[in-house]
Design a protein around this motif. Structure first.
Motif, PDB file in Angstrom:
ATOM      1  N   TYR A 117      -8.563   2.951  -4.037  1.00 55.10           N
ATOM      2  CA  TYR A 117      -8.170   4.055  -3.172  1.00 55.10           C
ATOM      3  C   TYR A 117      -9.092   4.082  -1.954  1.00 55.10           C
TER       4      TYR A 117
ATOM      5  N   VAL B 298      -5.201   9.536   1.291  1.00 54.59           N
ATOM      6  CA  VAL B 298      -5.693   8.352   0.606  1.00 54.59           C
ATOM      7  C   VAL B 298      -4.682   7.225   0.766  1.00 54.59           C
TER       8      VAL B 298
ATOM      9  N   LEU C  66      -6.439  12.627  -8.445  1.00 57.54           N
ATOM     10  CA  LEU C  66      -6.114  11.280  -7.982  1.00 57.54           C
ATOM     11  C   LEU C  66      -5.911  10.383  -9.195  1.00 57.54           C
TER      12      LEU C  66
ATOM     13  N   LYS D 115       0.837  -1.197   0.000  1.00 57.75           N
ATOM     14  CA  LYS D 115       0.000   0.000   0.000  1.00 57.75           C
ATOM     15  C   LYS D 115       0.877   1.255   0.000  1.00 57.75           C
TER      16      LYS D 115
ATOM     17  N   PHE E 186      -3.597   3.918  -1.184  1.00 56.13           N
ATOM     18  CA  PHE E 186      -3.730   3.231  -2.465  1.00 56.13           C
ATOM     19  C   PHE E 186      -3.258   1.790  -2.317  1.00 56.13           C
TER      20      PHE E 186
END
Length: 152
Positions: free
Chosen positions: A58, A111, A47, A36, A113
């Motif tokens: 996300y 965020v 984004l 991540k 990811f």
């Protein structure tokens, strides 16, 4: 048109206690994800862009993301606003190869990811987490159906 094409900043790792999801299975998924990446977005940072290849999921930890669609004259229309905590691209990862809209930070946001292969591996190895993701998709479909009913 999205004016800020600046890439979001990558932030240092967070501890599991920092995951804001009320659903323990989502927090568990984030803990299990080895690959991540945390992204700090400023207002108007993108984004991802429409027609860009879907690379992963996300998890919006804080802030707000607006989902935008451009018309033939390159004018943007905000389709909807996503507020933390929420998941962005859950449906895209399962069915689409390219994004059908653009995601832009409506406020400073954080965020997490998770790449597509990592996400799929976690779902394949954890049926409870996979079931929870399916329930989240169903809830989102219900919300959309209710919104459509209000406009009919």
């Amino acid at each position: 048109m999205v004016r800020n094409n600046k890439q979001p900043k990558t932030e240092a790792k967070r501890t599991k206690s920092n995951f804001p999801f009320g659903n323990p299975k989502i927090n568990e998924l984030l803990e299990l994800a080895e690959d991540k990446q945390f992204l700090a977005l400023s207002r108007n940072d993108r984004l991802f862009l429409e027609n860009e290849k879907v690379k992963g999921v996300y998890f919006l930890l804080s802030g707000k993301i607006k989902i935008v669609k451009s018309d033939s004259e390159n004018k943007d229309s905000v389709l909807y606003l996503i507020k933390a905590p929420d998941i962005i691209c859950l449906h895209s990862i399962l069915e689409e190869e390219y994004h059908i809209h653009t995601a832009v930070a409506a406020a400073d946001s954080m965020v997490c990811f998770v790449p597509k292969k990592e996400f799929e591996k976690i779902l394949a190895n954890n049926m409870n987490i996979a079931f929870n993701m399916m329930k989240m998709l169903c809830l989102k479909i219900n919300v959309i159906e209710n919104q459509i009913q209000k406009h009919i």
